[in-house]
Design a protein around this motif. Structure first.
Motif, PDB file in Angstrom:
ATOM      1  N   ARG A   1      62.749  99.475   7.846  1.00 52.89           N
ATOM      2  CA  ARG A   1      61.903  98.543   7.605  1.00 52.89           C
ATOM      3  C   ARG A   1      63.369  97.127   8.314  1.00 52.89           C
ATOM      4  NH1 ARG A   1      57.527  96.487   7.589  1.00 52.89           N
ATOM      5  NH2 ARG A   1      56.444  94.831   6.452  1.00 52.89           N
ATOM      6  N   LEU A   2      62.907  96.268   9.047  1.00 57.64           N
ATOM      7  CA  LEU A   2      64.078  95.537   9.091  1.00 57.64           C
ATOM      8  C   LEU A   2      64.297  94.873   8.151  1.00 57.64           C
ATOM      9  CD1 LEU A   2      65.125  93.192  11.714  1.00 57.64           C
ATOM     10  CD2 LEU A   2      63.256  92.027  11.541  1.00 57.64           C
ATOM     11  N   ASN A   3      65.949  94.331   8.508  1.00 46.42           N
ATOM     12  CA  ASN A   3      66.998  94.380   7.954  1.00 46.42           C
ATOM     13  C   ASN A   3      67.963  94.722   8.567  1.00 46.42           C
ATOM     14  OD1 ASN A   3      68.650  93.666   5.650  1.00 46.42           O
ATOM     15  ND2 ASN A   3      67.890  94.773   3.951  1.00 46.42           N
ATOM     16  N   VAL A   4      68.510  93.577   9.245  1.00 49.62           N
ATOM     17  CA  VAL A   4      69.735  92.632   9.466  1.00 49.62           C
ATOM     18  C   VAL A   4      71.129  91.481   9.078  1.00 49.62           C
ATOM     19  CG1 VAL A   4      69.222  93.875  11.528  1.00 49.62           C
ATOM     20  CG2 VAL A   4      68.809  91.983  11.699  1.00 49.62           C
TER      21      VAL A   4
ATOM     22  N   SER B   1      64.154  93.005  17.414  1.00 47.08           N
ATOM     23  CA  SER B   1      64.084  94.139  16.891  1.00 47.08           C
ATOM     24  C   SER B   1      62.492  94.345  16.201  1.00 47.08           C
ATOM     25  CB  SER B   1      65.151  93.981  16.096  1.00 47.08           C
ATOM     26  OG  SER B   1      65.155  95.419  15.135  1.00 47.08           O
TER      27      SER B   1
ATOM     28  N   ILE C   1      59.538  95.224  13.761  1.00 44.77           N
ATOM     29  CA  ILE C   1      60.101  95.156  12.253  1.00 44.77           C
ATOM     30  C   ILE C   1      59.391  96.412  11.486  1.00 44.77           C
ATOM     31  CG2 ILE C   1      58.347  94.787  10.805  1.00 44.77           C
ATOM     32  CD1 ILE C   1      57.167  92.002  12.484  1.00 44.77           C
ATOM     33  N   ASN C   2      59.498  97.758  12.487  1.00 45.89           N
ATOM     34  CA  ASN C   2      59.191  98.974  12.102  1.00 45.89           C
ATOM     35  C   ASN C   2      58.454  99.017  10.647  1.00 45.89           C
ATOM     36  OD1 ASN C   2      60.744  99.902  13.526  1.00 45.89           O
ATOM     37  ND2 ASN C   2      63.378  99.459  12.187  1.00 45.89           N
TER      38      ASN C   2
ATOM     39  N   ILE D   1      58.062  87.200   6.833  1.00 49.32           N
ATOM     40  CA  ILE D   1      59.784  87.158   7.887  1.00 49.32           C
ATOM     41  C   ILE D   1      60.405  86.514   7.086  1.00 49.32           C
ATOM     42  CG2 ILE D   1      60.448  87.503  10.114  1.00 49.32           C
ATOM     43  CD1 ILE D   1      58.979  90.119   9.644  1.00 49.32           C
TER      44      ILE D   1
ATOM     45  N   CYS E   1      58.767  94.064  21.884  1.00 53.75           N
ATOM     46  CA  CYS E   1      60.339  93.045  21.564  1.00 53.75           C
ATOM     47  C   CYS E   1      60.688  93.033  22.947  1.00 53.75           C
ATOM     48  CB  CYS E   1      61.027  93.746  20.671  1.00 53.75           C
ATOM     49  SG  CYS E   1      61.163  95.124  20.093  1.00 53.75           S
TER      50      CYS E   1
ATOM     51  N   SER F   1      56.996  92.699  16.555  1.00 54.70           N
ATOM     52  CA  SER F   1      58.205  92.957  16.541  1.00 54.70           C
ATOM     53  C   SER F   1      58.743  91.427  16.534  1.00 54.70           C
ATOM     54  CB  SER F   1      58.389  93.408  17.677  1.00 54.70           C
ATOM     55  OG  SER F   1      58.372  94.323  18.109  1.00 54.70           O
TER      56      SER F   1
END
Length: 298
Positions: A153-156, A165, A167-168, A177, A198, A283
């Motif tokens: 899962r998105l974490n950047v 990106s 979100i997965n 978000i 995306c 995304s």
């Protein structure tokens, strides 16, 4: 579609169909060696080794050089950009062929374009050389760009801008978000989009467009949706002190049953009623005059 696993470097392989075509996509999963100096990814004509597209990552210069070697065996004018690869760190690179140019993405983000100097159809071979390990090469034909590897899962943190990106995972009711960032000191505008897909081409469906604007001292946030390439009616609110130029912020976009709740530094600044089914959102994309420290899906 064709896949090559763990090719030996240097690697020389023929392109599927005999030559490069519009819509062709080459995906390279690789990793520079721990002491990498340079590596090259080239699209060439095998018969005379004429290099149609030369992509040369140079750690010794901190740059990527792009060029074409013409039939007379002379190189053209170099195009250069900042090196985004890191030694011993995996990367995911895409090269897409359009009618007039190549488009290159690294780790799911558009990196550069390179206009054709000779016909792309002359390229019949992919060549990879230098200080790099390659785990997989994929050859595809697609109408979207960039594509993205699956992941958690998105974490950047500290992503380059523009950023996009997956979100997965779904953005279900109750999910949000979060964007941790800073408005640049002299901004024009920036945008955060929750969208389906995306890619940058073709235009994705945007369920929620959040767009602070600062031109001419008129500070306003425009919110909207994009469906079928057409924008709807704008919803506008004042920017307020929370998103003033130069300020840091934590922006939360929370999905609720009938709307998005938008909070800045814990204070709700707006609601935006769903115009498009929010289940399509997979995304997030960010662009403009903003510095982003972290993007996370919760």
């Amino acid at each position: 579609m064709m896949t090559i696993n763990n090719p030996v470097i240097p690697c020389v392989t023929s392109l599927p169909g005999g030559c490069l075509q519009v819509g062709s996509l080459i995906i390279i999963h690789g990793q520079p060696t721990f002491n990498s100096n340079r590596f090259s990814i080239n699209l060439v004509h095998q018969g005379n080794m004429h290099c149609i597209f030369h992509f040369d990552a140079r750690f010794d210069q901190g740059q990527v050089v792009r060029n074409t070697n013409f039939p007379s065996s002379t190189w053209g004018q170099e195009e250069r950009s900042t090196l985004l690869f890191a030694r011993n760190k995996p990367f995911f690179m895409e090269i897409r062929c359009l009618q007039d140019r190549f488009m290159v993405a690294i780790d799911g983000n558009h990196y550069c374009e390179y206009s054709h100097r000779v016909s792309y159809s002359q390229a019949n071979t992919l060549q990879i050389t230098g200080d790099v390990q390659v785990s997989m090469i994929e050859f595809k034909s697609t109408n979207t760009y960039p594509t993205f590897p699956s992941g958690n899962r998105l974490n950047v943190t500290n992503p380059p801008i523009p950023f996009a990106s997956l979100i997965n995972g779904p953005l279900a009711v109750g999910n949000e978000i979060q964007v941790h960032g800073q408005v640049k000191p002299y901004p024009n505008r920036f945008q955060i989009n929750l969208q389906q897909g995306c890619q940058t081409y073709p235009s994705p469906t945007i369920a929620f467009h959040f767009n602070p604007r600062y031109e001419g001292g008129n500070r306003v946030i425009v919110m909207n949706s994009l469906l079928g390439g057409q924008w709807g009616s704008e919803q506008r609110i004042a920017t307020g002190r929370h998103l003033a130029p130069g300020t840091t912020f934590v922006l939360s976009i929370k999905r609720q049953a009938y709307n998005f709740a938008i909070l800045v530094n814990g204070t709700r600044i707006a609601n935006y009623a769903h115009r498009i089914g929010a289940d399509i959102i997979d995304s997030v994309s960010i662009d403009g005059d903003v510095i982003v420290n972290k993007v996370v899906a919760i």
